[in-house]
Structures are given as C-alpha cells and as structure tokens.
Design a protein around this motif. Structure first.
Motif, mmCIF file in Angstrom:
data_model
loop_
_atom_site.group_PDB
_atom_site.id
_atom_site.type_symbol
_atom_site.label_atom_id
_atom_site.label_comp_id
_atom_site.label_asym_id
_atom_site.label_seq_id
_atom_site.Cartn_x
_atom_site.Cartn_y
_atom_site.Cartn_z
ATOM 1 N N ALA A 32 0.830 -1.038 0.120
ATOM 2 C CA ALA A 32 -0.077 0.138 0.188
ATOM 3 C C ALA A 32 0.887 1.217 -0.099
ATOM 4 N N GLU A 33 0.533 2.488 -0.683
ATOM 5 C CA GLU A 33 0.852 3.499 -0.646
ATOM 6 C C GLU A 33 0.185 4.255 0.617
ATOM 7 N N VAL A 34 0.999 4.572 1.502
ATOM 8 C CA VAL A 34 0.479 5.415 2.579
ATOM 9 C C VAL A 34 0.816 6.928 2.785
ATOM 10 N N SER A 35 -0.047 7.670 3.130
ATOM 11 C CA SER A 35 0.207 9.140 3.072
ATOM 12 C C SER A 35 -0.609 9.842 4.405
ATOM 13 N N PHE A 36 0.424 10.465 5.155
ATOM 14 C CA PHE A 36 -0.364 11.243 6.346
ATOM 15 C C PHE A 36 -0.383 12.680 6.084
ATOM 16 N N ARG A 37 -1.661 13.406 6.563
ATOM 17 C CA ARG A 37 -1.786 14.772 6.050
ATOM 18 C C ARG A 37 -2.403 15.420 7.305
ATOM 19 N N GLU A 38 -1.891 16.509 7.881
ATOM 20 C CA GLU A 38 -2.300 17.052 9.194
ATOM 21 C C GLU A 38 -3.264 18.159 8.642
ATOM 22 N N VAL A 39 -4.420 18.155 8.971
ATOM 23 C CA VAL A 39 -5.416 19.315 8.613
ATOM 24 C C VAL A 39 -5.930 19.808 9.915
ATOM 25 N N ASP A 40 -6.591 20.931 9.752
ATOM 26 C CA ASP A 40 -7.206 21.839 10.645
ATOM 27 C C ASP A 40 -8.517 21.660 10.649
ATOM 28 N N GLU A 41 -9.204 22.311 11.471
ATOM 29 C CA GLU A 41 -10.886 22.234 11.739
ATOM 30 C C GLU A 41 -11.314 22.415 10.463
ATOM 31 N N ALA A 42 -11.114 23.677 9.815
ATOM 32 C CA ALA A 42 -11.761 24.203 8.673
ATOM 33 C C ALA A 42 -11.397 23.249 7.627
ATOM 34 N N GLU A 43 -10.416 22.778 7.228
ATOM 35 C CA GLU A 43 -10.147 21.804 6.296
ATOM 36 C C GLU A 43 -10.845 20.438 6.428
ATOM 37 N N ALA A 44 -11.120 20.032 7.413
ATOM 38 C CA ALA A 44 -11.654 18.849 7.801
ATOM 39 C C ALA A 44 -12.953 18.940 7.670
ATOM 40 N N ALA A 45 -13.532 20.061 7.974
ATOM 41 C CA ALA A 45 -15.074 20.278 7.550
ATOM 42 C C ALA A 45 -15.306 20.361 6.275
ATOM 43 N N TYR A 46 -14.403 20.856 5.443
ATOM 44 C CA TYR A 46 -14.531 21.110 4.192
ATOM 45 C C TYR A 46 -14.499 20.137 3.420
ATOM 46 N N MET A 47 -13.923 19.023 4.072
ATOM 47 C CA MET A 47 -13.439 17.567 3.381
ATOM 48 C C MET A 47 -14.330 16.610 3.596
ATOM 49 N N SER A 48 -15.172 17.174 4.606
ATOM 50 C CA SER A 48 -16.222 16.211 5.249
ATOM 51 C C SER A 48 -15.632 14.982 5.960
ATOM 52 N N LEU A 49 -14.488 15.354 6.700
ATOM 53 C CA LEU A 49 -13.758 14.429 7.472
ATOM 54 C C LEU A 49 -14.496 14.443 8.872
ATOM 55 N N SER A 50 -14.453 13.277 9.424
ATOM 56 C CA SER A 50 -15.256 13.226 10.798
ATOM 57 C C SER A 50 -14.492 12.564 11.806
ATOM 58 N N GLY A 51 -13.448 13.219 12.077
ATOM 59 C CA GLY A 51 -12.655 12.691 13.358
ATOM 60 C C GLY A 51 -11.149 12.822 13.110
ATOM 61 N N SER A 52 -10.430 12.543 14.006
ATOM 62 C CA SER A 52 -8.831 12.626 13.932
ATOM 63 C C SER A 52 -8.621 11.503 14.593
ATOM 64 N N PRO A 53 -7.901 10.296 13.934
ATOM 65 C CA PRO A 53 -7.606 10.665 12.707
ATOM 66 C C PRO A 53 -8.721 9.950 11.739
ATOM 67 N N THR A 54 -8.899 10.527 10.492
ATOM 68 C CA THR A 54 -9.717 9.583 9.410
ATOM 69 C C THR A 54 -8.857 8.700 8.593
ATOM 70 N N VAL A 55 -9.360 7.623 8.349
ATOM 71 C CA VAL A 55 -8.673 6.867 7.461
ATOM 72 C C VAL A 55 -9.420 6.527 6.273
ATOM 73 N N LEU A 56 -8.717 6.819 4.864
ATOM 74 C CA LEU A 56 -9.461 6.494 3.725
ATOM 75 C C LEU A 56 -8.576 5.280 3.047
ATOM 76 N N ILE A 57 -9.143 4.494 2.656
ATOM 77 C CA ILE A 57 -8.641 3.192 1.784
ATOM 78 C C ILE A 57 -9.334 3.290 0.302
ATOM 79 N N ASP A 58 -8.259 3.476 -0.622
ATOM 80 C CA ASP A 58 -8.701 3.907 -1.906
ATOM 81 C C ASP A 58 -9.927 4.810 -2.157
ATOM 82 N N GLY A 59 -9.991 5.971 -1.237
ATOM 83 C CA GLY A 59 -10.882 7.063 -1.203
ATOM 84 C C GLY A 59 -12.047 6.644 -0.380
#
Length: 71
Positions: A32-59
């Motif tokens: 697997a290709e693994v990437s880590f990205r730090e996001v702030d509250e505004a980015e997380a809300a914009y991207m519809s992420l719901s928690g930290s960490p959020t893990v996406l596998i193949d999107g």
C-alpha cells in the motif's frame, strides 16, 4: 492500494494508528501507498472528515458518518 490518513496536530491516536497499520501491512504482505496529512478544523469540515484520525482506503472512509470536523 492507497491509504490516506488525515489527522489533527494534537491527535492522540496517531502513534498507535501508525503501529497498527505497519503491523497489519507487514503481517499480511499487502502492498500500500500510505500518506499522512495534518489538517485543521476548517479543512476537515470542508473535506467532510469526521474525526482525527480519519482513514481512507482507496478514497473510502473506513468509519463513515459523524459530524464533519476534527474537534
């Protein structure tokens, strides 16, 4: 396989997630290709992420749902 990890600066679970992910990938022989990205509250809300960490596998979020943001 592509695994994306989005996390806040203060994410208390990030270290354990890294350990578990490394163990799972090496134990199964999955590549697997693994990437880590730090996001702030505004980015997380914009991207519809719901928690930290959020893990996406193949999107796809492995734990969908919840209120967008990382607080």
């Amino acid at each position: 396989m592509h695994i994306e990890i989005f996390h806040s600066r203060a994410c208390a679970s990030l270290g354990k997630l890294r350990q578990n992910l490394d163990r799972a990938l090496s134990g199964t022989g999955v590549s697997a290709e693994v990437s880590f990205r730090e996001v702030d509250e505004a980015e997380a809300a914009y991207m519809s992420l719901s928690g930290s960490p959020t893990v996406l596998i193949d999107g796809r979020d492995i734990a969908p749902g919840g209120q967008p943001g990382i607080a």
